[in-house]
Every structure is written in C-alpha cells, then in structure tokens.
Design a protein around this motif. Sequence first.
Motif, PDB file in Angstrom:
ATOM      1  N   ALA A 127       7.363 -33.747 -26.107  1.00 33.63           N
ATOM      2  CA  ALA A 127       5.903 -33.750 -26.153  1.00 33.63           C
ATOM      3  C   ALA A 127       5.375 -33.326 -24.786  1.00 33.63           C
ATOM      4  O   ALA A 127       5.656 -33.959 -23.771  1.00 33.63           O
ATOM      5  N   GLU A 128       4.600 -32.269 -24.766  1.00 34.65           N
ATOM      6  CA  GLU A 128       4.158 -31.678 -23.510  1.00 34.65           C
ATOM      7  C   GLU A 128       2.830 -32.240 -23.012  1.00 34.65           C
ATOM      8  O   GLU A 128       2.682 -32.573 -21.841  1.00 34.65           O
ATOM      9  N   SER A 129       1.854 -32.311 -23.871  1.00 36.63           N
ATOM     10  CA  SER A 129       0.537 -32.775 -23.442  1.00 36.63           C
ATOM     11  C   SER A 129      -0.268 -33.159 -24.665  1.00 36.63           C
ATOM     12  O   SER A 129      -0.005 -32.673 -25.773  1.00 36.63           O
ATOM     13  N   MET A 130      -1.238 -34.046 -24.479  1.00 34.22           N
ATOM     14  CA  MET A 130      -2.126 -34.393 -25.576  1.00 34.22           C
ATOM     15  C   MET A 130      -3.550 -34.504 -25.056  1.00 34.22           C
ATOM     16  O   MET A 130      -3.777 -34.671 -23.856  1.00 34.22           O
ATOM     17  N   VAL A 131      -4.486 -34.395 -25.993  1.00 38.45           N
ATOM     18  CA  VAL A 131      -5.888 -34.360 -25.617  1.00 38.45           C
ATOM     19  C   VAL A 131      -6.668 -35.209 -26.616  1.00 38.45           C
ATOM     20  O   VAL A 131      -6.298 -35.318 -27.788  1.00 38.45           O
ATOM     21  N   SER A 132      -7.758 -35.809 -26.145  1.00 41.24           N
ATOM     22  CA  SER A 132      -8.531 -36.717 -26.989  1.00 41.24           C
ATOM     23  C   SER A 132     -10.025 -36.493 -26.781  1.00 41.24           C
ATOM     24  O   SER A 132     -10.703 -37.295 -26.138  1.00 41.24           O
ATOM     25  N   PRO A 133     -10.591 -35.412 -27.357  1.00 40.49           N
ATOM     26  CA  PRO A 133     -12.030 -35.182 -27.214  1.00 40.49           C
ATOM     27  C   PRO A 133     -12.878 -36.316 -27.791  1.00 40.49           C
ATOM     28  O   PRO A 133     -14.011 -36.509 -27.371  1.00 40.49           O
ATOM     29  N   ARG A 134     -12.327 -37.040 -28.772  1.00 43.33           N
ATOM     30  CA  ARG A 134     -13.041 -38.171 -29.349  1.00 43.33           C
ATOM     31  C   ARG A 134     -12.168 -39.420 -29.283  1.00 43.33           C
ATOM     32  O   ARG A 134     -10.949 -39.326 -29.162  1.00 43.33           O
ATOM     33  N   THR A 135     -12.792 -40.577 -29.390  1.00 43.93           N
ATOM     34  CA  THR A 135     -12.089 -41.845 -29.262  1.00 43.93           C
ATOM     35  C   THR A 135     -10.905 -41.913 -30.215  1.00 43.93           C
ATOM     36  O   THR A 135     -11.038 -41.608 -31.403  1.00 43.93           O
ATOM     37  N   ASP A 136      -9.748 -42.299 -29.671  1.00 44.59           N
ATOM     38  CA  ASP A 136      -8.501 -42.486 -30.426  1.00 44.59           C
ATOM     39  C   ASP A 136      -7.882 -41.186 -30.916  1.00 44.59           C
ATOM     40  O   ASP A 136      -6.874 -41.220 -31.640  1.00 44.59           O
ATOM     41  N   GLY A 137      -8.437 -40.043 -30.546  1.00 42.77           N
ATOM     42  CA  GLY A 137      -7.907 -38.779 -31.051  1.00 42.77           C
ATOM     43  C   GLY A 137      -6.447 -38.556 -30.713  1.00 42.77           C
ATOM     44  O   GLY A 137      -5.647 -38.173 -31.579  1.00 42.77           O
ATOM     45  N   SER A 138      -6.061 -38.795 -29.456  1.00 45.85           N
ATOM     46  CA  SER A 138      -4.670 -38.576 -29.076  1.00 45.85           C
ATOM     47  C   SER A 138      -3.755 -39.627 -29.681  1.00 45.85           C
ATOM     48  O   SER A 138      -2.596 -39.343 -30.022  1.00 45.85           O
ATOM     49  N   LYS A 139      -4.249 -40.863 -29.843  1.00 48.42           N
ATOM     50  CA  LYS A 139      -3.435 -41.912 -30.471  1.00 48.42           C
ATOM     51  C   LYS A 139      -3.153 -41.578 -31.931  1.00 48.42           C
ATOM     52  O   LYS A 139      -2.037 -41.790 -32.428  1.00 48.42           O
ATOM     53  N   LEU A 140      -4.149 -41.056 -32.610  1.00 50.36           N
ATOM     54  CA  LEU A 140      -3.940 -40.645 -33.993  1.00 50.36           C
ATOM     55  C   LEU A 140      -2.942 -39.498 -34.065  1.00 50.36           C
ATOM     56  O   LEU A 140      -2.048 -39.492 -34.927  1.00 50.36           O
ATOM     57  N   ALA A 141      -3.065 -38.528 -33.170  1.00 47.55           N
ATOM     58  CA  ALA A 141      -2.134 -37.403 -33.162  1.00 47.55           C
ATOM     59  C   ALA A 141      -0.705 -37.882 -32.917  1.00 47.55           C
ATOM     60  O   ALA A 141       0.236 -37.430 -33.581  1.00 47.55           O
ATOM     61  N   LEU A 142      -0.537 -38.806 -31.987  1.00 47.62           N
ATOM     62  CA  LEU A 142       0.799 -39.319 -31.704  1.00 47.62           C
ATOM     63  C   LEU A 142       1.349 -40.097 -32.900  1.00 47.62           C
ATOM     64  O   LEU A 142       2.537 -39.983 -33.233  1.00 47.62           O
ATOM     65  N   THR A 143       0.513 -40.876 -33.556  1.00 44.24           N
ATOM     66  CA  THR A 143       0.961 -41.637 -34.722  1.00 44.24           C
ATOM     67  C   THR A 143       1.469 -40.704 -35.806  1.00 44.24           C
ATOM     68  O   THR A 143       2.523 -40.943 -36.420  1.00 44.24           O
ATOM     69  N   TRP A 144       0.741 -39.616 -36.063  1.00 42.76           N
ATOM     70  CA  TRP A 144       1.177 -38.664 -37.083  1.00 42.76           C
ATOM     71  C   TRP A 144       2.386 -37.860 -36.618  1.00 42.76           C
ATOM     72  O   TRP A 144       3.223 -37.479 -37.442  1.00 42.76           O
ATOM     73  N   LEU A 145       2.505 -37.596 -35.316  1.00 40.94           N
ATOM     74  CA  LEU A 145       3.706 -36.935 -34.819  1.00 40.94           C
ATOM     75  C   LEU A 145       4.931 -37.803 -35.078  1.00 40.94           C
ATOM     76  O   LEU A 145       5.943 -37.327 -35.604  1.00 40.94           O
ATOM     77  N   VAL A 146       4.854 -39.067 -34.698  1.00 40.92           N
ATOM     78  CA  VAL A 146       5.996 -39.963 -34.879  1.00 40.92           C
ATOM     79  C   VAL A 146       6.354 -40.083 -36.354  1.00 40.92           C
ATOM     80  O   VAL A 146       7.533 -40.102 -36.725  1.00 40.92           O
TER      81      VAL A 146
END
Length: 212
Positions: A127-146
């Motif tokens: 995983a190189e980088s993540m971004v969260s323009p809105r609240t919890d955006g990166s956490k949601l992306a990580l959850t779906w990645l896992v």
Amino acid sequence: MAPPVTPELLLHAYRAGLFPMSDARDDPELYWVEPRRRAVLPLDHLHVSRSLARRIRRGGFSVSYDSAFRAVMEACAGRAETWINAPILDLYTQLHEAGRAHSVEVWQDGALAGGLYGLEIGAAFFAESMVSPRTDGSKLALTWLVDRLRSGGFQLLDAQFLTPHLASLGFVEIDQSDYRILLAEATERSARFGTGPAATGQEVLQRRGQTS
C-alpha cells in the motif's frame, strides 16, 4: 549514471524490500528506501471501530476497485508536501495498466470521498498512499482493501512506515529481517486481486463478524 527506473526495475526492487520516493512533487529524481523497521498489517487484525462499523452500516457511499487509479494517485499527491512526483505517477500508472497496481475508490455524492493505491506481487500487497477528502474515506478504502486481499488469498500487507493513524487501525512495526522473511514467502506465492465488484457493507461486516 544510474539506469532509468522502469516498471520492471520497480518490481524487482519491491521483491528486494526497496521502494522509490522523491523529495518533492517537482523534483524529477527518485531514490530507493529500505526502512529498518516496516509497518505491516496482519490481515485478520484490521481494527474496525464501532463508529466505523456504524458508518458502514449507515451507507450513503459506494466502493470500486481500479476505476479511477490515476485520480486516486493525483489526490494522494495533492498535499502541500508529497513524495509522489511525475516519474512515480507515470511508473505506477504503467503498472496499473499492466494489472500490477490497483486502487480502491470510495464515492459519495458523485465525488471521490477516499481512496488508496498500491502494488501486488504474488501474495504481497504494498500500500503506497491513501487519501481522505471526506471523513472516514481512507478508513473505508482500507477496510475494503483488506476484505479483497483476504478473499484473494494475500498474505502480506505492507504500508512502509508506521504512523499513529496506521497503528490505530491495527498495523504493527516489525524488524527489517523479519519483514524480509515475510516478503520472500509472500512474493513466491500466488494470490488474486480480482476484477469483480466490491462487496456490500453488510458482506464486509459479516465476514468480520460485526453485523450487530
């Protein structure tokens, strides 16, 4: 003169435990990094807090894979300070086009609400980088990645450097020697990132036993 960095050289470097960075967005140069301690996530140890689980159950967003790879990279590079320069953008875009680099996108009201991108080699995902323009955006992306990595048989999720944010999500720091062992094992095994649609929030929580 050092040889030019190609997608093939990049893959070789990752197998050896290295990854590229740049000093700034406008710096055309790359350098190789091999941390003495590495941030990794045991794939069954992702911490989904009660508030994040409620957010998932509430919905109001959608998740996709590989539908806006370049946009996710550019969003990750849009910070005031970044190590993602033009050569890195181009290299990973080429790897994405070759099916080796992937992105997760979280959408809300038609806009990118969160995302991350990374690289797969065998059963390892970097995983190189993540971004969260809105609240919890990166956490949601990580959850779906896992969720996708677990479904596809991956063994290693590497995030390079441990931060307080990553630690709160379940990432741990291991020594370089231990990381090399995990890396060698994972890159020699096979896994499948897949091309199908993202699971629903209910499915993700069911697989994690967080439906109540």
